[in-house]
Scaffold this active site. Sequence first.
Site: not given
Length: 341
Positions: A89, A106, A110, A113, A151, A181, A205, A280, A323
């Site tokens: 995407e 990925c 996280c 995410c 990713g 990033s 971070l 989000n 995000c």
Amino acid sequence: MRITSLRQQLRELGAKPVHEERVLRQWSRALPQDAGKRRPEDFLPLALREALPALVQQLDGLARLRSEHPADDGSARLLVELPDGQTVESVLLPRDGLCVSTQVGCAVGCVFCATGRDGLLRQVGSAEIVAQVALARARRPVKKVVFMGMGEPAHNLDNVMEAIELLGTAGGIGHKSLVFSTVGDPRVFERLPEGPVKPALALSLHTTKAALREQLLPRAPRIAPDELVELGERYARASGYPIQYQWTLLDGINDGDDEIDGIVRLLRGKYAIMNMIPYNTNEGLDFRRPSAARAEAIARTLHGRGVLTTLRQSAGQDVEGGCGQLRARALPAGSIPIHAT
């Protein structure tokens, strides 16, 4: 496909460096190959001219638009199919920006995410990364590209650096408008200063506490927040661009006064910007964003204590384009191919 493979293909068709750059410039800027002051028949070798129609078709096939999901804020989430049928995407952002993906899935995982839920499926080739930009440019102007989609760019470094080099040269995008990033990886701080195009750097971070960071980013390199900021500061001073520190605000987890004190300790006096991004929503994940009043108070306090801070509302949240919301979605049932015009 990688850009190096594409260059080799062009050379086998008789292209010299000037011809290569012409073809790659037109492609990366979403311009017809016959556009411009110099006509192909007056400039390109015969073998290359004869191969151009098939080459254009090949390049168009590197990233095909399968569905577009416009958001209320003017952004749009694009579901993009790669040549092997995998999907990534991209997000068209307000003010001529584009967020691109560098991996299918990925490996960092996280916990807040959606992208890494199924792990890493495959790398995205450098030509496929640039093809996302070309696809977007066929729809609207793109003057800034952020490598913040699906990713971890540091885990696909060769492909990402190839794409950045092309976009920052033939692609005509300003170097500080290319934003790499990453969660932080020693290889990033070695490689980025060496390239002819030095992108801006965004470091995820999320907390000033090493133990909590290991929980939130379970498979990120074990770099303590203090060390990560020092590495970032060196790159900021060398490149001339401030580091953008990314912080996903999670209610009750990393929004306390102790974290505010930690951020001030780490970032005051640094060449840096703190981007606070309220969480989000992702289905199945038990996190919440702090109240708007709390988020605003955090940003205001940090700014007042000497840390340049922005409170960012992710674009495209209403279409799951914000995000942490991107993922390798299935193609819509019974979908008919949609091509950019």
